[in-house]
Motif scaffolding. Structure first.
Motif, PDB file in Angstrom:
ATOM      1  N   ILE A   5       0.865  -1.187   0.000  1.00 50.56           N
ATOM      2  CA  ILE A   5       0.000   0.000   0.000  1.00 50.56           C
ATOM      3  C   ILE A   5       0.896   1.229   0.000  1.00 50.56           C
ATOM      4  N   ASP A   6       0.556   2.183  -0.864  1.00 47.38           N
ATOM      5  CA  ASP A   6       1.356   3.397  -1.037  1.00 47.38           C
ATOM      6  C   ASP A   6       0.690   4.522  -0.255  1.00 47.38           C
ATOM      7  N   THR A   7       1.034   4.621   1.001  1.00 49.60           N
ATOM      8  CA  THR A   7       0.397   5.627   1.855  1.00 49.60           C
ATOM      9  C   THR A   7       1.211   5.803   3.133  1.00 49.60           C
ATOM     10  N   THR A  27       6.163   4.516   1.400  1.00 46.13           N
ATOM     11  CA  THR A  27       5.868   5.923   1.668  1.00 46.13           C
ATOM     12  C   THR A  27       6.798   6.758   0.796  1.00 46.13           C
ATOM     13  N   ASN A  28       6.523   8.024   0.720  1.00 46.99           N
ATOM     14  CA  ASN A  28       7.455   8.952   0.062  1.00 46.99           C
ATOM     15  C   ASN A  28       7.343  10.293   0.779  1.00 46.99           C
ATOM     16  N   PRO A  29       8.264  11.233   0.519  1.00 44.09           N
ATOM     17  CA  PRO A  29       8.238  12.488   1.282  1.00 44.09           C
ATOM     18  C   PRO A  29       6.927  13.256   1.151  1.00 44.09           C
ATOM     19  N   VAL A  82      15.063   1.039   2.649  1.00 46.68           N
ATOM     20  CA  VAL A  82      15.422   2.440   2.426  1.00 46.68           C
ATOM     21  C   VAL A  82      15.223   2.813   0.959  1.00 46.68           C
ATOM     22  N   LYS A  83      14.407   3.852   0.763  1.00 48.00           N
ATOM     23  CA  LYS A  83      14.146   4.325  -0.600  1.00 48.00           C
ATOM     24  C   LYS A  83      15.205   5.340  -0.984  1.00 48.00           C
ATOM     25  N   VAL A  84      15.843   5.091  -2.120  1.00 45.04           N
ATOM     26  CA  VAL A  84      16.961   5.925  -2.576  1.00 45.04           C
ATOM     27  C   VAL A  84      16.667   6.378  -4.009  1.00 45.04           C
ATOM     28  N   VAL A 128       9.167   1.599 -10.514  1.00 45.06           N
ATOM     29  CA  VAL A 128       8.926   2.233 -11.814  1.00 45.06           C
ATOM     30  C   VAL A 128       7.606   3.003 -11.695  1.00 45.06           C
ATOM     31  N   PHE A 129       7.658   4.285 -12.002  1.00 43.70           N
ATOM     32  CA  PHE A 129       6.503   5.164 -11.787  1.00 43.70           C
ATOM     33  C   PHE A 129       5.572   5.145 -13.010  1.00 43.70           C
ATOM     34  N   MET A 130       4.629   4.230 -12.995  1.00 44.86           N
ATOM     35  CA  MET A 130       3.772   4.015 -14.163  1.00 44.86           C
ATOM     36  C   MET A 130       2.878   5.217 -14.486  1.00 44.86           C
ATOM     37  N   GLY A 131       2.163   5.704 -13.495  1.00 47.60           N
ATOM     38  CA  GLY A 131       1.230   6.808 -13.722  1.00 47.60           C
ATOM     39  C   GLY A 131       1.931   8.054 -14.240  1.00 47.60           C
ATOM     40  N   ARG A 132       3.121   8.311 -13.687  1.00 46.93           N
ATOM     41  CA  ARG A 132       3.825   9.532 -14.123  1.00 46.93           C
ATOM     42  C   ARG A 132       4.351   9.379 -15.549  1.00 46.93           C
ATOM     43  N   LEU A 133       4.663   8.135 -15.965  1.00 46.04           N
ATOM     44  CA  LEU A 133       5.045   7.900 -17.365  1.00 46.04           C
ATOM     45  C   LEU A 133       3.834   8.129 -18.264  1.00 46.04           C
ATOM     46  N   GLY A 162       5.979  -2.041  -9.456  1.00 40.89           N
ATOM     47  CA  GLY A 162       5.158  -1.082 -10.206  1.00 40.89           C
ATOM     48  C   GLY A 162       4.580  -0.058  -9.244  1.00 40.89           C
ATOM     49  N   ALA A 163       4.992   1.203  -9.416  1.00 42.46           N
ATOM     50  CA  ALA A 163       4.551   2.274  -8.505  1.00 42.46           C
ATOM     51  C   ALA A 163       3.801   3.346  -9.298  1.00 42.46           C
ATOM     52  N   SER A 164       3.375   4.381  -8.588  1.00 44.36           N
ATOM     53  CA  SER A 164       2.571   5.443  -9.199  1.00 44.36           C
ATOM     54  C   SER A 164       1.379   4.825  -9.927  1.00 44.36           C
ATOM     55  N   VAL A 165       0.771   3.868  -9.249  1.00 46.13           N
ATOM     56  CA  VAL A 165      -0.387   3.147  -9.794  1.00 46.13           C
ATOM     57  C   VAL A 165      -1.617   4.026  -9.657  1.00 46.13           C
ATOM     58  N   ARG A 166      -2.354   4.166 -10.738  1.00 53.47           N
ATOM     59  CA  ARG A 166      -3.498   5.097 -10.710  1.00 53.47           C
ATOM     60  C   ARG A 166      -4.848   4.397 -10.835  1.00 53.47           C
ATOM     61  N   HIS A 167      -4.856   3.147 -11.339  1.00 55.68           N
ATOM     62  CA  HIS A 167      -6.143   2.465 -11.555  1.00 55.68           C
ATOM     63  C   HIS A 167      -5.941   0.945 -11.547  1.00 55.68           C
ATOM     64  N   CYS A 182       3.736  -4.622  -6.659  1.00 57.94           N
ATOM     65  CA  CYS A 182       3.208  -3.308  -7.035  1.00 57.94           C
ATOM     66  C   CYS A 182       2.863  -2.578  -5.749  1.00 57.94           C
ATOM     67  N   THR A 183       2.776  -1.267  -5.844  1.00 57.60           N
ATOM     68  CA  THR A 183       2.300  -0.492  -4.695  1.00 57.60           C
ATOM     69  C   THR A 183       1.201   0.426  -5.174  1.00 57.60           C
ATOM     70  N   ALA A 184       0.110   0.467  -4.415  1.00 55.75           N
ATOM     71  CA  ALA A 184      -1.040   1.247  -4.868  1.00 55.75           C
ATOM     72  C   ALA A 184      -1.655   2.004  -3.709  1.00 55.75           C
TER      73      ALA A 184
HETATM   74  O1  G3P Z   1       5.457   6.338  -3.898  1.00 55.35           O
HETATM   75  C1  G3P Z   1       5.841   6.489  -5.203  1.00 55.35           C
HETATM   76  C2  G3P Z   1       4.698   6.604  -6.168  1.00 55.35           C
HETATM   77  O2  G3P Z   1       3.823   5.526  -6.000  1.00 55.35           O
HETATM   78  C3  G3P Z   1       4.046   7.930  -6.248  1.00 55.35           C
HETATM   79  O3  G3P Z   1       2.870   7.918  -6.991  1.00 55.35           O
HETATM   80  O4  G3P Z   1       0.776   8.950  -7.783  1.00 55.35           O
HETATM   81  O5  G3P Z   1       2.545  10.393  -6.726  1.00 55.35           O
HETATM   82  O6  G3P Z   1       2.878   9.433  -8.994  1.00 55.35           O
HETATM   83  P1  G3P Z   1       2.234   9.244  -7.650  1.00 55.35           P
END
Ligand code: G3P
Length: 214
Positions: A5-7, A27-29, A82-84, A128-133, A162-167, A182-184
């Motif tokens: 879970i990406d939260t 998590t991310n900043p 650790v995320k780098v 890999v940031f799928m949604g941002r691609l 697989g990250a930045s999952v949008r759907h 994957c992380t969602a």
């Molecule tokens: O945590 C990294 C990534 O999943 C961020 O997603 O939606 O901000 O592009 P998003």
């Protein structure tokens, strides 16, 4: 496939954990900033709640500072990954952290070549940031599958995440393609559960059962 879970929201983590559907947390900043809590306290709270990998991101951008921050984060709990960032200094730090057996999640990956280098440096996961691609007109799905194909072809232990999952379709294609992780966000995990035919089917079963009670 492992689903993270990406939260940074403790309540969302608790909900998904209780459903038995998650294998870890990322998590991310930006997500941490939304909570208003200190980074270390938050990561400690998440690790206490869920005994699974928890990715915590460094803010440093030089090898020495990344290493310093990474070692501090790793000391919070054995579950910390650790995320780098995928930059030259980040790769140097990942190599050292891998030698120290500190697990890493190399983040902000947008190409198969970047993923290959992160694997060579010894990353545990590459995000890999799928949604941002998708946002910039590329196919996040294609790039992620290419990254996974390259790493498996050469037998790297590094796992594509697989990250930045949008759907939900992002997740389905990763699962079909054998991508290991994957992380969602919680919202997408909730969408995975729901299907309109499940809801109408249940409604009818319950209505029919009531009639037979009469
Ligand atoms: O945590 C990294 C990534 O999943 C961020 O997603 O939606 O901000 O592009 P998003």
């Amino acid at each position: 496939m492992k689903i993270f879970i990406d939260t940074a929201n403790i309540e969302e983590i608790k909900q998904a954990h209780d459903q038995g559907i998650i294998d870890g947390v990322t998590t991310n900043p930006s997500l941490v900033a939304q909570t208003g809590k200190s980074h270390k306290d938050l990561i400690r709270d998440i690790c206490r709640l869920i005994k699974k990998p928890v990715s915590a991101e460094v803010l440093a951008v030089t090898e020495e500072e990344i290493l310093e921050e990474a070692r501090i984060l790793a000391k919070i709990h054995p579950s910390v990954v650790v995320k780098v960032p995928l930059i030259s200094e980040g790769l140097k730090a990942v190599k050292k952290l891998s030698e120290e057996r500190i697990p890493t999640n190399v983040t902000l990956c947008f190409s198969p070549n970047q993923a290959l280098l992160a694997a060579k440096a010894g990353a545990t996961y590459v995000s890999v940031f799928m949604g941002r691609l998708d946002d910039v007109g590329h196919s996040g799905i294609d790039v992620t599958l290419q990254c996974h194909h390259i790493l498996t072809q050469y037998g790297f232990k590094t796992q594509i995440l697989g990250a930045s999952v949008r759907h939900p379709y992002h997740i389905q294609t990763l699962a079909e393609g054998g991508v290991p992780v994957c992380t969602a966000p919680y919202k997408v995990l909730t969408q995975l559960i729901k299907h309109p035919l499940t809801d109408t089917g249940l409604e009818k079963f319950l209505a029919d059962a009531k009639k037979s009670d009469i």
